[in-house]
Write an enzyme that holds these catalytic residues in place. Structure first.
Site, PDB file in Angstrom:
ATOM      1  N   ASP A   6      33.050 -16.964   5.692  1.00  0.00           N
ATOM      2  CA  ASP A   6      32.841 -16.582   4.293  1.00  0.00           C
ATOM      3  C   ASP A   6      33.703 -15.372   3.947  1.00  0.00           C
ATOM      4  O   ASP A   6      33.625 -14.330   4.594  1.00  0.00           O
ATOM      5  CB  ASP A   6      31.362 -16.233   4.081  1.00  0.00           C
ATOM      6  CG  ASP A   6      31.062 -15.839   2.648  1.00  0.00           C
ATOM      7  OD1 ASP A   6      30.733 -16.724   1.847  1.00  0.00           O
ATOM      8  OD2 ASP A   6      31.178 -14.631   2.315  1.00  0.00           O
ATOM      9  N   TYR A  55      37.398  -9.136  -1.232  1.00  0.00           N
ATOM     10  CA  TYR A  55      37.402  -8.468   0.074  1.00  0.00           C
ATOM     11  C   TYR A  55      38.826  -8.064   0.474  1.00  0.00           C
ATOM     12  O   TYR A  55      39.021  -7.312   1.409  1.00  0.00           O
ATOM     13  CB  TYR A  55      36.830  -9.361   1.182  1.00  0.00           C
ATOM     14  CG  TYR A  55      35.409  -9.835   0.967  1.00  0.00           C
ATOM     15  CD1 TYR A  55      34.593  -9.261  -0.004  1.00  0.00           C
ATOM     16  CD2 TYR A  55      34.883 -10.872   1.734  1.00  0.00           C
ATOM     17  CE1 TYR A  55      33.289  -9.712  -0.198  1.00  0.00           C
ATOM     18  CE2 TYR A  55      33.581 -11.320   1.547  1.00  0.00           C
ATOM     19  CZ  TYR A  55      32.796 -10.737   0.570  1.00  0.00           C
ATOM     20  OH  TYR A  55      31.516 -11.198   0.391  1.00  0.00           O
ATOM     21  N   LYS A  70      35.693 -16.839  -3.192  1.00  0.00           N
ATOM     22  CA  LYS A  70      34.933 -16.572  -4.416  1.00  0.00           C
ATOM     23  C   LYS A  70      35.874 -16.106  -5.523  1.00  0.00           C
ATOM     24  O   LYS A  70      36.820 -15.358  -5.269  1.00  0.00           O
ATOM     25  CB  LYS A  70      33.873 -15.492  -4.160  1.00  0.00           C
ATOM     26  CG  LYS A  70      33.018 -15.759  -2.927  1.00  0.00           C
ATOM     27  CD  LYS A  70      31.953 -14.706  -2.686  1.00  0.00           C
ATOM     28  CE  LYS A  70      31.232 -14.948  -1.379  1.00  0.00           C
ATOM     29  NZ  LYS A  70      31.871 -14.300  -0.233  1.00  0.00           N
ATOM     30  N   HIS A 124      31.701 -15.303  -7.896  1.00  0.00           N
ATOM     31  CA  HIS A 124      31.193 -14.196  -7.076  1.00  0.00           C
ATOM     32  C   HIS A 124      29.946 -13.560  -7.674  1.00  0.00           C
ATOM     33  O   HIS A 124      28.995 -13.230  -6.975  1.00  0.00           O
ATOM     34  CB  HIS A 124      32.290 -13.139  -6.892  1.00  0.00           C
ATOM     35  CG  HIS A 124      32.101 -12.302  -5.670  1.00  0.00           C
ATOM     36  ND1 HIS A 124      33.130 -11.886  -4.868  1.00  0.00           N
ATOM     37  CD2 HIS A 124      30.990 -11.798  -5.090  1.00  0.00           C
ATOM     38  CE1 HIS A 124      32.661 -11.171  -3.849  1.00  0.00           C
ATOM     39  NE2 HIS A 124      31.362 -11.090  -3.975  1.00  0.00           N
TER      40      HIS A 124
END
Length: 323
Positions: free
Chosen positions: A50, A55, A84, A117
Site C-alpha cells: 500500500d 507518500y 491513492k 485518499h
C-alpha cells in the site's frame, strides 16, 4: 499458514490479500530506505503493498517491486499494489493524469487498486498541502460523484483493476452508492481502525454493501508523528492487549492485527523495522478466542490518532459524522 493464500474477494471479482504492507513513512526516514524495506517485505511474504502519491515514495516502491519480479521472487500478478489519488487532484480532469504520474514513477502498467485518499479536496497545484498567507489550508470544492466517474474511467482504461475510497464516512459512501448511473461500486473504504477506534458501525455498513474495510493505523500511532496528538494513550501498551498477547505467546502488535483479520477487515501493517516486518507476517499462525475478541471489542473508545483537524471547516470533512 501461508500469508499469500489469505485473500478477501472484492465486489468486482478481484482478490485482495488480507494483510498488507504499509509503505508510508515519517519524513525523517530517507526515501532510499523504502526500496530496501519493500524488497524485504516481499521476501518475507507480503504480497499486498500500500502506497500513495502523497507518500512521495512510489519511485522507490516501484523499484523494489520490479526488482523482486526481475529476480523471480514474484510475478507481477502475485503483487497487489494500491495507490491513492491525492486531494489536490480530485477535479475529474486531474484524476487520470495523477494516476498516470504514479504509474510513470512506479514504472508499472497498472495498479491493482486506486482509491480517493480522502474526501476533502484541496486547491490544485504543485503543493501537496496548499495554504494561504495565514497558514490556513486552501480548500477546493469538488463533487465527489464526478471524481468517482473519473476513477471508473481509469478502471475501464485498464490503468487500475479496482477502485475504492479512503477516509469516507457512511454518508459519503451512500452518495456514491446512490449516484444515478453508477458503473462500479467502491470495492473498499480504507480508514483508521484499531481496538481504540474499532469502526464497528462503519464496518457493518460496509459489509452490508459488500465493501471491504481496510484498516490503517491498525497498531495505533507512533508518538513521534507531528500530526498525532501526543496526549493520546499508546495502543500497544494497553493492559488488555498485553494480557491476551501473553496468553498466546505473541506480541500486542500481532494481537491487534489478528483482531482485524478475524473481523473480516483487511489490515495494513506499517513498519520500517525488519524484525517487525518478519514478525507481522506471523499473524496467520494463531487464532484469538471469542472471549479475546469480545475483550478487544471492549477497548473501543473512539480515539482517533489521525483526525486531520486542519480540514474541520471543509464541508466534506468526514469525521463530524458518528461513522
Amino acid at each position: 499458514m501461508d500469508p499469500k493464500s489469505q485473500r478477501v474477494k472484492l465486489n468486482d471479482g478481484h482478490f485482495i490479500p488480507a494483510l498488507g504492507f504499509g509503505t508510508g513513512a515519517p519524513p525523517e526516514v530517507p526515501k532510499s530506505e523504502a526500496v530496501e524495506v519493500t524488497k524485504f517485505a516481499i521476501e518475507a511474504g507480503f504480497r499486498h503493498i500500500d502506497s500513495a502519491y502523497t507518500y512521495q515514495n512510489e519511485e522507490q516502491v516501484g523499484q523494489a517491486i520490479r526488482s523482486k519480479i526481475a529476480d523471480g521472487t514474484v510475478k507481477r500478478e502475485d503483487i497487489f499494489y494500491t495507490s491513492k489519488v491525492w486531494s489536490t487532484f480530485l477535479r475529474p480532469d486531474l484524476v487520470r493524469p495523477a494516476l498516470e504520474k504514479s504509474l510513470k514513477d512506479l514504472q508499472l502498467d497498472y495498479v491493482d487498486l486506486y482509491i480517493i485518499h480522502q474526501p476533502v479536496a484541496l486547491m490544485p497545484g504543485e503543493t501537496l498541502f496548499p495554504t494561504d498567507e495565514n497558514g490556513k489550508p486552501m480548500f477546493d470544492s469538488v463533487d465527489l460523484c464526478r471524481t468517482w466517474e473519473a476513477l471508473e474511467k481509469c478502471k475501464d482504461a485498464g490503468l487500475t483493476k479496482s477502485i475504492g475510497v479512503s477516509n469516507f464516512n457512511h454518508k459519503q459512501l451512500e452518495k456514491i452508492l446512490n449516484k444515478p448511473g453508477l458503473k462500479y461500486k467502491p470495492v473498499c473504504n480504507q480508514v483508521e481502525c484499531h481496538p481504540y477506534l474499532n469502526q464497528s458501525k462503519l464496518l457493518e455498513f460496509c459489509k452490508s454493501h459488500d465493501i471491504v474495510l481496510v484498516a490503517y493505523g491498525a497498531l495505533g500511532a507512533q508518538r513521534t508523528l507531528q500530526w498525532v496528538n501526543p496526549n493520546l494513550p499508546f495502543l500497544l501498551e494497553d493492559p488488555v492487549l498485553s494480557a491476551i498477547a501473553k496468553n498466546h505467546k505473541q506480541t500486542p502488535a500481532l494481537v491487534a492485527l489478528r483482531y482485524q483479520i478475524q473481523r473480516g477487515v483487511v489490515v495494513l501493517a506499517k513498519s520500517y523495522n525488519k524484525k517487525r516486518i518478519k514478525e507481522n507476517i506471523q499473524v496467520f499462525d494463531f487464532e484469538l478466542t471469542l472471549e479475546d475478541m469480545k475483550a478487544i471489542d471492549g477497548l473501543n473508545s473512539n480515539i482517533r490518532y489521525y483526525d486531520f483537524q486542519q480540514a474541520v471547516d471543509h464541508p466534506e470533512y468526514p469525521y463530524s459524522e458518528e461513522y
